[in-house]
Design a protein around this motif. Sequence first.
Motif, mmCIF file in Angstrom:
data_model
loop_
_atom_site.group_PDB
_atom_site.id
_atom_site.type_symbol
_atom_site.label_atom_id
_atom_site.label_comp_id
_atom_site.label_asym_id
_atom_site.label_seq_id
_atom_site.Cartn_x
_atom_site.Cartn_y
_atom_site.Cartn_z
ATOM 1 N N MET A 92 -18.078 -3.545 13.525
ATOM 2 C CA MET A 92 -18.070 -3.064 12.150
ATOM 3 C C MET A 92 -16.643 -3.082 11.609
ATOM 4 O O MET A 92 -15.708 -2.626 12.264
ATOM 5 N N LYS A 93 -16.488 -3.633 10.413
ATOM 6 C CA LYS A 93 -15.179 -3.684 9.786
ATOM 7 C C LYS A 93 -14.827 -2.320 9.208
ATOM 8 O O LYS A 93 -15.620 -1.697 8.517
ATOM 9 N N GLU A 94 -13.598 -1.855 9.516
ATOM 10 C CA GLU A 94 -13.217 -0.505 9.128
ATOM 11 C C GLU A 94 -12.327 -0.465 7.884
ATOM 12 O O GLU A 94 -12.233 0.548 7.214
ATOM 13 N N PHE A 95 -11.635 -1.561 7.591
ATOM 14 C CA PHE A 95 -10.792 -1.643 6.382
ATOM 15 C C PHE A 95 -9.777 -0.496 6.303
ATOM 16 O O PHE A 95 -9.506 0.039 5.234
ATOM 17 N N ASP A 96 -9.238 -0.088 7.473
ATOM 18 C CA ASP A 96 -8.279 1.020 7.457
ATOM 19 C C ASP A 96 -6.929 0.622 6.877
ATOM 20 O O ASP A 96 -6.039 1.464 6.713
ATOM 21 N N GLY A 97 -6.756 -0.673 6.556
ATOM 22 C CA GLY A 97 -5.511 -1.107 5.931
ATOM 23 C C GLY A 97 -5.489 -0.929 4.425
ATOM 24 O O GLY A 97 -4.444 -1.169 3.786
ATOM 25 N N LEU A 98 -6.617 -0.496 3.819
ATOM 26 C CA LEU A 98 -6.675 -0.380 2.363
ATOM 27 C C LEU A 98 -5.633 0.591 1.790
ATOM 28 O O LEU A 98 -4.938 0.243 0.829
ATOM 29 N N PRO A 99 -5.481 1.805 2.345
ATOM 30 C CA PRO A 99 -4.446 2.684 1.786
ATOM 31 C C PRO A 99 -3.039 2.134 1.987
ATOM 32 O O PRO A 99 -2.156 2.359 1.146
ATOM 33 N N LEU A 100 -2.812 1.396 3.072
ATOM 34 C CA LEU A 100 -1.509 0.754 3.277
ATOM 35 C C LEU A 100 -1.261 -0.313 2.217
ATOM 36 O O LEU A 100 -0.149 -0.437 1.683
ATOM 37 N N PHE A 101 -2.288 -1.070 1.910
ATOM 38 C CA PHE A 101 -2.198 -2.095 0.870
ATOM 39 C C PHE A 101 -1.833 -1.464 -0.479
ATOM 40 O O PHE A 101 -0.941 -1.938 -1.191
ATOM 41 N N ALA A 102 -2.494 -0.355 -0.815
ATOM 42 C CA ALA A 102 -2.194 0.332 -2.067
ATOM 43 C C ALA A 102 -0.757 0.832 -2.091
ATOM 44 O O ALA A 102 -0.079 0.781 -3.126
#
Length: 302
Positions: free
Chosen positions: A1-11
């Motif tokens: 399952m993809k977690e996308f935990d890099g999204l807040p880092l990207f922001a």
Amino acid sequence: MKEFDGLPLFAKVVELKSFAEAARQLQLPTTTVSRKIQQLEAELGGKLLNRTTRALSLTELGEQVLPKAMLIQDTIKELQTDAEAFANQPMGKLHISAPRSFCQHLLAPLLAEFRSLYPGIKLELEAANRIQDLTKSRVDFAFRIGELKDSSLIALPLTAVDYELTASKAYLDQNQAPNHPVNLIKHPSIRNHVDGYILPWQFSQANESYSHQADADLLSDDLDVSVTYTLANLGISYLPVSLTKRYLESGELITLLPNWDKLSPTAYLLYPNRKHLPQKAKLFIEFIKQRKSFFKDKLTYN
């Protein structure tokens, strides 16, 4: 399952327009931030940022993802703020259990005082005479009297609980007072039980001890009911002085067998043995510790 935990880092990178500055503020190595963004791009299936030595710019995919990434970033900030506030401010709910008469005569005024000191802490009081396994319940604290069977709990001793054998003056006007515990068999006994266990009537004097084992003429699981029976001249009772003290002082009730020692078990505050207690629990423990003299005054016969 993809977690996308890099999204807040990207922001964060987009907000600061710099991988290095984002890494510095987040106290992470720049390589970690860069790797997380690359992993996020791999998970999303496309580039988010156009990177040059001088500037960063959003790709078309990056422009679509950024609003959602910023929402996640803001949500995380709110959660961190809430967690810090919860840790530093006395908030939450405490579930407390105690015997019914203990609640009515002692705890109610104390909990009212505690609530006035810490209005952010909600209180749920369970007045229950039954024996509970605290390790399997959602109770935070329990007040108990007498022998403790569960050694896994932390037990804070509060005071001794004095008991007295009493009868009403009117009853004794019509019946001769016993001069030895063995003579109790001649009198109606008003007794109490917890989950079917009959509370003992024990006496000791010098090298002699006696346990009254006769069946109850009046049996209840409510100590206040037994006080009422005693005041109604229905027989003899063996009760905590916290319930009978004012009637003994007024002369409505009379102490029997005054030269014999009665039970004097200890009252405890019990709570689970946890490594990290929340602040609400620490505050309650300290509050109760500071009021041991209150418990002693109410539960002993001075």
